[in-house]
Write a protein that holds these residues in place. Structure first.
Motif, PDB file in Angstrom:
ATOM      1  N   ALA A 171       8.267   5.459 -10.745  1.00 38.23           N
ATOM      2  CA  ALA A 171       9.669   5.098 -10.536  1.00 38.23           C
ATOM      3  C   ALA A 171       9.890   3.608 -10.757  1.00 38.23           C
ATOM      4  O   ALA A 171      10.889   3.197 -11.356  1.00 38.23           O
ATOM      5  N   ALA A 172       8.948   2.796 -10.284  1.00 41.96           N
ATOM      6  CA  ALA A 172       9.074   1.350 -10.474  1.00 41.96           C
ATOM      7  C   ALA A 172       8.981   0.971 -11.943  1.00 41.96           C
ATOM      8  O   ALA A 172       9.708   0.098 -12.428  1.00 41.96           O
ATOM      9  N   PHE A 173       8.099   1.661 -12.668  1.00 41.08           N
ATOM     10  CA  PHE A 173       7.956   1.379 -14.104  1.00 41.08           C
ATOM     11  C   PHE A 173       9.229   1.773 -14.854  1.00 41.08           C
ATOM     12  O   PHE A 173       9.699   1.038 -15.736  1.00 41.08           O
ATOM     13  N   ARG A 174       9.797   2.937 -14.504  1.00 38.18           N
ATOM     14  CA  ARG A 174      11.022   3.377 -15.179  1.00 38.18           C
ATOM     15  C   ARG A 174      12.184   2.457 -14.880  1.00 38.18           C
ATOM     16  O   ARG A 174      13.065   2.267 -15.726  1.00 38.18           O
ATOM     17  N   SER A 175      12.196   1.860 -13.684  1.00 40.15           N
ATOM     18  CA  SER A 175      13.322   1.002 -13.305  1.00 40.15           C
ATOM     19  C   SER A 175      13.435  -0.226 -14.196  1.00 40.15           C
ATOM     20  O   SER A 175      14.511  -0.813 -14.317  1.00 40.15           O
ATOM     21  N   HIS A 176      12.323  -0.619 -14.841  1.00 40.76           N
ATOM     22  CA  HIS A 176      12.371  -1.778 -15.732  1.00 40.76           C
ATOM     23  C   HIS A 176      13.065  -1.457 -17.050  1.00 40.76           C
ATOM     24  O   HIS A 176      13.424  -2.360 -17.794  1.00 40.76           O
ATOM     25  N   LEU A 235       0.824  -1.207   0.000  1.00 43.38           N
ATOM     26  CA  LEU A 235       0.000   0.000   0.000  1.00 43.38           C
ATOM     27  C   LEU A 235       0.858   1.256   0.000  1.00 43.38           C
ATOM     28  O   LEU A 235       0.499   2.262  -0.621  1.00 43.38           O
ATOM     29  N   ARG A 236       2.006   1.203   0.693  1.00 41.39           N
ATOM     30  CA  ARG A 236       2.891   2.375   0.719  1.00 41.39           C
ATOM     31  C   ARG A 236       3.453   2.696  -0.660  1.00 41.39           C
ATOM     32  O   ARG A 236       3.855   3.832  -0.922  1.00 41.39           O
ATOM     33  N   MET A 237       3.501   1.704  -1.531  1.00 35.68           N
ATOM     34  CA  MET A 237       4.101   1.895  -2.852  1.00 35.68           C
ATOM     35  C   MET A 237       3.068   2.212  -3.928  1.00 35.68           C
ATOM     36  O   MET A 237       3.426   2.379  -5.098  1.00 35.68           O
ATOM     37  N   LEU A 238       1.797   2.297  -3.555  1.00 37.24           N
ATOM     38  CA  LEU A 238       0.746   2.527  -4.539  1.00 37.24           C
ATOM     39  C   LEU A 238       0.480   4.007  -4.779  1.00 37.24           C
ATOM     40  O   LEU A 238      -0.654   4.407  -5.016  1.00 37.24           O
ATOM     41  N   SER A 239       1.517   4.809  -4.726  1.00 37.69           N
ATOM     42  CA  SER A 239       1.396   6.217  -5.094  1.00 37.69           C
ATOM     43  C   SER A 239       1.870   6.401  -6.532  1.00 37.69           C
ATOM     44  O   SER A 239       2.595   5.556  -7.080  1.00 37.69           O
ATOM     45  N   CYS A 240       1.469   7.486  -7.137  1.00 31.38           N
ATOM     46  CA  CYS A 240       1.843   7.732  -8.538  1.00 31.38           C
ATOM     47  C   CYS A 240       3.353   7.819  -8.694  1.00 31.38           C
ATOM     48  O   CYS A 240       3.922   7.281  -9.661  1.00 31.38           O
TER      49      CYS A 240
END
Length: 358
Positions: free
Chosen positions: A299-304, A289-294
């Motif tokens: 950032a997670a998407f860019r890391s891929h 839940l802590r990571m479900l911010s825009c």
């Protein structure tokens, strides 16, 4: 027996099976969407680094398979003609295989926790064995109902049938239901609960032993173990609780000649929910839940897609999907140019490049 060799049990039901199966398919679709969401979040946030995280991923995949098998079983898909009744045989097989892989995934998670908390044995090297147990082992038994065409319409959906064409008791199918599902499934679920009790007792004793000299690494292991048990214990409880009423309904259906519509409606509403609840255990975990911010998701998407070289380090043993391995990215930089003044023996370092490295 009809010309396809597959019996149509809908004539034996004393209520309209179509809308009951529609309720079940609709609930299964909701679970399928939730499972797809959970799997997407695991991939997005790279919650597949540790072995336990991958086991939870395998569990959500198996729950998605089970939910998909439920969605494919609308009664109006298979009771109209010979061709669609043949499809019911395949749907019945999926209805047997889906819950089996789901149960085996829960068993594997429990086994890993048991060996690591009670015997301090790491089983990460056995990941291929775990995968075989989850997705291949059920196939060793789930083919058996193809004997005597035992897969077919079983009330409002497809499974192992209990009636023949004349609505007489199909005893071989009744036996298969208990031998292939009810007896092994509930024995395993009770064994899982007992195992979790042993794990909790072991964790409590270890916590008592750890009191005294402070060891940061030991305290970290204790924290991760307790968090793993608190999180993963929900999976067998969900599976057990949501399968109690279906067992009652199936036993009543076998023993009675007058099936109860209310029982079938509750069965159709309850059983498909287990995939959705399994997905929600992960989705509503605090760390998720802590990571479900825009910002976090971007950032997670860019890391891929980062081209920088990434090195991974496991800070501490992780037993639960909520503890991701911390990553640190080291961009490739040119080697610092060192100029040596041989007359004064002083080394001049490019301070700007040093700051960039820090």
């Amino acid at each position: 027996m009809n010309e396809s060799g597959v019996t149509n049990e809908s004539n034996c039901s004393q209520f309209d099976v179509v809308w009951v199966s529609a309720i079940r398919a609709g609930t299964g679709f909701i679970s399928l969407v939730l499972c797809a969401l959970a799997i997407s979040l695991m991939v997005l946030f790279k919650r597949y680094i540790t072995f336990t995280q991958r086991l939870v991923l395998y569990l959500n995949i198996s729950a998605a398979v089970d939910s998909l098998s439920i969605v494919l079983q609308r009664a109006d898909y298979f009771h109209e003609n010979t061709a669609t009744r043949g499809y019911c045989v395949f749907a019945g097989f999926l209805n047997q295989y889906g819950p089996c892989v789901e149960l085996m995934a829960i068993c594997c998670i429990t086994a890993k926790l048991f060996f690591e908390t009670v015997y301090r044995l790491k089983t990460d090297r056995l990941e291929l064995v775990y995968l075989m147990m989850i997705f291949v082992f059920p196939l060793l038994f789930d083919w058996i109902p193809f004997i005597q065409l035992s897969y077919g319409q079983a009330g409002p959906w497809c499974w192992i049938r209990k009636d023949d064409q004349d609505c007489n008791k199909f005893h071989f199918g009744v036996v298969l239901r208990f031998v292939l599902w009810y007896v092994p499934a509930y024995v395993l679920m009770l064994a899982i609960l007992v195992t979790f009790v042993v794990i909790l007792v072991s964790v409590g004793r270890q916590r008592h032993k750890w009191e005294g000299k402070f060891d940061p690494e030991t305290e970290k292991v204790k924290e991760h173990t307790q968090k793993a048990v608190r999180t993963l214990i929900w999976y067998p409880f969900i599976f057990l609780l949501l399968n109690i009423f279906p067992l009652i309904n199936r036993i009543y259906d076998i023993a009675s000649t007058n099936p109860t519509l209310a029982f079938w409606v509750l069965h159709a509403l309850i059983t498909p929910l287990q995939g959705g609840f399994i997905a929600m255990v992960f989705t509503f975990d605090r760390s998720t839940l802590r990571m479900l911010s825009c910002e976090e998701m971007k950032a997670a998407f860019r890391s891929h897609f980062e081209s920088s070289r990434v090195r991974e380090y496991e800070i501490a043993p992780s037993l639960t999907h909520s503890d991701s391995i911390k990553r640190q990215t080291y961009p490739e930089t040119s080697v610092q140019q060192l100029t040596t003044d041989y007359s004064t023996m002083q080394i001049h370092v490019d301070q700007t490049h040093v700051d960039d490295r820090l």
